[in-house]
Design an enzyme around this catalytic site. Structure first.
Site, PDB file in Angstrom:
ATOM      1  CD  GLN A  81      -3.087   1.036   2.056  1.00 12.29           C
ATOM      2  OE1 GLN A  81      -3.282   0.031   2.727  1.00 12.29           O
ATOM      3  NE2 GLN A  81      -3.850   2.098   2.154  1.00 12.29           N
ATOM      4  CG  PHE A  82       1.680   3.602  -3.674  1.00 13.09           C
ATOM      5  CD1 PHE A  82       1.735   4.969  -3.933  1.00 13.09           C
ATOM      6  CD2 PHE A  82       0.674   2.851  -4.278  1.00 13.09           C
ATOM      7  CE1 PHE A  82       0.808   5.566  -4.772  1.00 13.09           C
ATOM      8  CE2 PHE A  82      -0.245   3.439  -5.110  1.00 13.09           C
ATOM      9  CZ  PHE A  82      -0.185   4.802  -5.362  1.00 13.09           C
ATOM     10  CB  THR A  83      -1.976   5.233  -0.534  1.00  8.60           C
ATOM     11  OG1 THR A  83      -2.472   4.156   0.264  1.00  8.60           O
ATOM     12  CG2 THR A  83      -2.306   5.013  -2.004  1.00  8.60           C
TER      13      THR A  83
END
Length: 150
Positions: A81-83
């Site tokens: 989850q790069f966010t």
């Protein structure tokens, strides 16, 4: 490296309507890799995720968290989850400048999963870079942010 760690009674991830990862009691890990991360961060994060005492002892009703996911032989669902590195301080659109490039992030994410699997616990994953639907039955709720910067 940032990980949102959630104690769950169950969790699953779907891609294109198909379940690709599913666990029972254990930890749901949402994982973000920063540009500066190395394998040193992976080692620290692996130990923390496996050894943090986040579960009550079923034999003792103390209300305290006395057991780790390893001690209860729980399961792990690991989702990229790069966010988690989204910076919303300026403007109206998040900046992801601190996130690692996809190729580098994928390599470190996969190493992190490998290190978790060395524990012998069941480890399931999503699909790196895919649009995923994650269902989480948060237990408690217990949700913590683990962070380790290079």
């Amino acid at each position: 490296m940032r990980v949102i760690i959630q104690r769950v009674t169950a969790s699953q991830v779907e891609v294109n309507g198909q379940i690709v990862g599913q666990i029972g009691q254990g930890l749901n890990l949402l994982v973000a890799i920063a540009q500066t991360d190395t394998e040193a961060e992976l080692d620290w994060m692996t130990r923390k995720c496996l050894e943090l005492r986040l579960f009550p002892d079923p034999d003792r009703d103390t209300g305290r968290w006395e057991k780790s996911v390893q001690e209860i032989e729980g399961e792990l669902l690991v989702i990229s989850q790069f966010t988690l590195y989204g910076d919303c301080r300026k403007g109206r659109r998040p900046s992801f400048d601190c996130s690692a490039a996809p190729e580098a992030a994928k390599k470190l994410y996969e190493k992190f999963v490998e290190k978790l699997r060395l524990s012998g616990l069941k480890v399931e994953t999503g699909v790196f870079g895919a649009m995923m639907q994650v269902s989480i039955q948060n237990d408690g709720p217990v949700t913590l942010l683990l962070e380790r910067e290079a």
